[in-house]
Design an enzyme around this catalytic site. Structure first.
Site, short mmCIF file in Angstrom:
data_model
loop_
_atom_site.label_atom_id
_atom_site.label_comp_id
_atom_site.label_asym_id
_atom_site.label_seq_id
_atom_site.Cartn_x
_atom_site.Cartn_y
_atom_site.Cartn_z
CB CYS A 173 -2.64 13.03 0.05
SG CYS A 173 -1.94 13.46 -1.53
NE ARG A 225 -3.63 8.92 4.24
CZ ARG A 225 -4.58 8.02 4.11
NH1 ARG A 225 -4.63 7.01 4.95
NH2 ARG A 225 -5.49 8.13 3.18
CD1 TRP A 281 2.70 8.52 -3.09
CD2 TRP A 281 0.97 8.76 -4.48
NE1 TRP A 281 2.82 7.57 -4.08
CE2 TRP A 281 1.79 7.69 -4.95
CE3 TRP A 281 -0.17 9.10 -5.21
CZ2 TRP A 281 1.47 6.96 -6.09
CZ3 TRP A 281 -0.47 8.38 -6.36
CH2 TRP A 281 0.35 7.32 -6.78
CG ASN A 311 -6.37 11.86 0.48
OD1 ASN A 311 -5.85 11.55 -0.59
ND2 ASN A 311 -6.82 10.97 1.34
N GLY A 312 -7.34 13.28 -2.49
CA GLY A 312 -8.32 12.78 -3.46
C GLY A 312 -7.99 13.34 -4.83
CD GLU A 349 3.31 -9.94 0.26
OE1 GLU A 349 2.71 -9.62 -0.79
OE2 GLU A 349 3.61 -9.11 1.14
CE LYS A 354 5.85 -6.61 1.14
NZ LYS A 354 4.45 -6.46 1.46
CD GLU A 407 6.11 -3.25 -0.97
OE1 GLU A 407 5.61 -4.23 -0.43
OE2 GLU A 407 5.47 -2.20 -1.17
CG HIS A 420 5.68 -23.75 -18.73
ND1 HIS A 420 5.61 -24.73 -19.69
CD2 HIS A 420 5.23 -24.32 -17.58
CE1 HIS A 420 5.12 -25.84 -19.17
NE2 HIS A 420 4.89 -25.62 -17.89
CE LYS A 423 0.37 0.20 5.56
NZ LYS A 423 1.16 -0.99 5.24
C1 F6R Z 1 2.58 -3.84 -0.54
C2 F6R Z 1 1.34 -3.17 -0.17
C3 F6R Z 1 0.36 -2.91 -1.25
C4 F6R Z 1 -1.07 -3.02 -0.70
C5 F6R Z 1 -2.10 -2.60 -1.76
C6 F6R Z 1 -3.51 -2.77 -1.27
O1 F6R Z 1 3.40 -4.06 0.56
O2 F6R Z 1 1.14 -2.82 0.95
O3 F6R Z 1 0.53 -3.75 -2.34
O4 F6R Z 1 -1.29 -4.34 -0.31
O5 F6R Z 1 -1.87 -1.26 -2.09
O6 F6R Z 1 -3.73 -2.05 -0.10
P1 F6R Z 1 -4.94 -2.38 0.85
O7 F6R Z 1 -4.69 -3.70 1.47
O8 F6R Z 1 -4.94 -1.27 1.86
O9 F6R Z 1 -6.17 -2.38 0.01
#
Ligand code: F6R
Length: 595
Positions: A2, A28, A74, A100-101, A470, A474, A477, A493, A590
């Site tokens: 949010c 967000r 969100w 937000n929260g 990673e 990527k 997502e 395994h 995000k």
């Molecule tokens: C994936 C991504 C998330 C963040 C995770 C932690 O691309 O961005 O997996 O890495 O939500 O976020 P931060 O780094 O802001 O604590």
């Protein structure tokens, strides 16, 4: 998770500022968007969907008013819908609120308010707030006091803003959710994050937990829980508004991938001196670390932390890495000798903040490794080191991952005192090598061949193991396709049972683990899967792989950073060919500020 925005000014451009802010905050959350502008009455418009849906729903004539608030959602309480979109109002539409929260006691507040005759129009926890304020107004309490009384009854996390019919002042409060105030020439701003108003001002006040603020066209007054005025510093943010735009790229993600050489230079600037053979991080000058190090992080940041923990161990420091959501300082030995490092791009992730708070309570020294100046992690930890990646808008983390890896290399060097001239040279040369990867990558052509794959696997050993994780994150997502990353040795395994001709395997083959990984490639090939090797030794590895994505050699620690860039590009191009919502993948946001 949010985003909120608010503006009050002397020019009649509230709607424009709010819409600009909402577009900047959409990363967000994009389940719904809404705004409220105060005039003689309150104009409230909100729509399920992205900010563009709200834009289409707004009246043709610009809404009049000198104060307004906006929200991108969100969903937590209640599905995405027009009704659940913020702002929410009281029964008489005298006050509008964005939040937000999570309000943890909303159920009991709602029951009390309903018993008093209030009618709720949404499933949200937020709607309790305007009704609480409405009750106080009903009893003759003035708007500011009514707002404070309502906030006093809230349990949980909130960044909350309210505008009142006929008022130019916006009232805000914060507890455990981000909120930053902007000091402009013709007006004042509030937002979940600086880029939302960066186009208008770079002067900011970071509100602390428990503080309230009165934001009016003539000024900002911050008060504490008791109402006493608090002296606050005005900081200047050194982010360029240009950084927050797409600069001609189709997506923020692609732009941010291409910004990585610059991000790296910024991260290393004045920290790595080839001339003096020295790595120094000014922010860490007072950090003492004699005991073990524990990393806590989530998602991409967790993968960076795995890389960092390995670096520390290699430099002789005992280091462990924990998923922040699984960290529990009571069951994990923590003492006042422990250094707990929170790796978090946003500095606001609830799971990571929870772990850092637990570590603080257990007496550990805490360090935030973050991108966002003034974020909760930066303010609450004993020490902070900035990764200096600049604003990252694409929901999928790219440049911040690379900057985290570089910053962790510096951290490991500072904590261990290991400053090899070779490493310093390799670090200094890294941005140029990364640029070379971007210029020469054939990831777009390679990915075109595998758009229809059933699933994607990523394997690597040593420093490449977190990069494999990673790469898979990527891929899943932004393409919504199944992808898994494994330490290459683990394949046999169990996961090998999944490998078929329809499951390309991306193998990271660099450094002194290459020979063993080649062995794993052979196991995969024998099952008919296409192998795409990401490697700095194409001549040797090419014979075992159907495709090669080449990277320059940058030493055992840093070559995996370059290999990751090829994987970012592969995911991007698969997603682009599938026409996915790359910058705003479904169901994600995000900054994840809920547990
Ligand atoms: C994936 C991504 C998330 C963040 C995770 C932690 O691309 O961005 O997996 O890495 O939500 O976020 P931060 O780094 O802001 O604590």
């Amino acid at each position: 998770m949010c985003g909120i925005i608010g503006y009050t000014g002397t020019e009649n451009d509230v709607q424009e500022v709010l819409m600009t802010g909402l577009s900047g905050l959409e990363y967000r959350g994009y389940d719904s968007a809404g705004l409220a502008i105060a005039n003689g009455s309150l104009a409230v418009h909100k729509r399920e969907g992205e900010v563009s849906a709200l834009e289409n729903a707004l009246p043709e004539m610009t809404l009049d008013g000198l104060a307004g608030i906006g929200h991108t959602r969100w969903s937590t309480h209640g599905p995405p819908s027009d009704e659940n979109a913020h702002p929410h109002t009281d029964c008489e539409s005298r006050v509008a609120v964005v939040h937000n929260g999570i309000i943890e006691n909303y159920q009991s507040l709602r029951e009390d308010l309903t018993a008093d005759g209030h009618e709720f129009n949404s499933d949200t926890d937020t709607e309790a707030i305007p009704h609480l304020i409405g009750s106080a107004l009903e009893a003759g309490v003035a708007p500011e006091q009514a707002f404070r009384q309502a906030v006093d009854r809230l349990e949980g996390s909130y960044a909350v803003a309210a505008v009142f019919q006929g008022e130019e002042t916006i009232y805000v409060a914060r507890n455990e959710s981000p909120l930053v105030l902007g000091v402009g020439d013709d007006g004042h701003y509030l937002a979940s994050d600086v880029p939302a108003f960066l186009e208008y001002t770079d002067r900011v006040i970071y509100l602390e937990d428990g503080q309230f603020a009165r934001v009016s066209p003539s000024g900002i007054i911050v008060t504490d829980e008791q109402g006493a005025v608090v002296d606050t510093a005005i900081d200047t943010v050194d982010w360029d508004p240009e950084d927050a735009g797409k600069s001609g790229y189709d997506h923020y993600m692609l732009k941010e991938i291409h910004e990585q050489p610059t991000a790296l230079r910024k991260c290393l600037r004045e920290r790595v001196s080839e001339l003096e053979h020295e790595i120094t991080v000014e922010e860490l000058a007072t950090l003492e670390c004699s005991g073990p190090v524990q990393f806590v992080a989530c998602g991409t940041s967790y993968h960076a932390a795995l890389y960092g923990a390995r670096l520390l161990r290699e430099n002789g420091i005992s280091a462990q890495c924990f998923l922040a959501s699984e960290y529990d300082a009571q069951s994990i030995p923590v003492s006042d000798e422990t250094l707990v490092v929170g790796v978090t791009q946003s500095g606001e992730t609830a799971d990571t903040m929870g772990a850092l708070r637990m570590a603080n309570q257990a007496g550990a020294t805490t360090l935030a490794l973050t991108n966002v100046v003034g974020s909760s992690a930066a303010r609450e930890c004993d020490h902070v080191m900035y990764i200096r990646a600049g604003p990252e808008i694409g929901v999928a983390a790219t440049k911040t991952f690379v900057s985290q890896q570089a910053a962790l290399t510096l951290l490991s060097s500072v904590l261990s005192g290991a400053e090899s001239p070779t490493l310093i040279k390799q670090l200094r040369g890294l941005p140029e090598k990364l640029q070379h990867v971007l210029d020469e990558s054939t990831a777009q052509e390679v990915s075109a061949e595998f758009v229809d794959a059933d699933a994607y696997f990523f394997i690597g050993r040593g420093y490449n193991a977190p990069v494999a994780l990673e790469g898979a994150l990527k891929m899943k997502e932004i393409t919504y396709k199944h992808a898994e990353g494994f330490a290459a040795g683990e394949l046999k395994h169990g996961p090998l049972a999944l490998v078929t001709e329809q499951t390309p395997v991306f193998a990271l083959v660099t450094g002194d683990t290459a020979a063993k990984t080649i062995g794993n490639i052979k196991e995969v090939e024998a099952r008919g899967a296409p192998v795409i090797a990401v490697t700095d030794r194409p001549a040797e590895v090419g014979q075992y792989a159907s495709h090669v994505l080449e990277v320059p050699t940058a030493g055992p620690y840093l070559t995996p950073i370059l290999a990751n860039v090829q994987l970012q590009l592969v995911s991007y191009w698969v997603a682009a060919q599938l026409d996915r919502s790359i910058d705003k993948p479904r169901n994600l946001a995000k900054s994840v500020t809920v547990d």
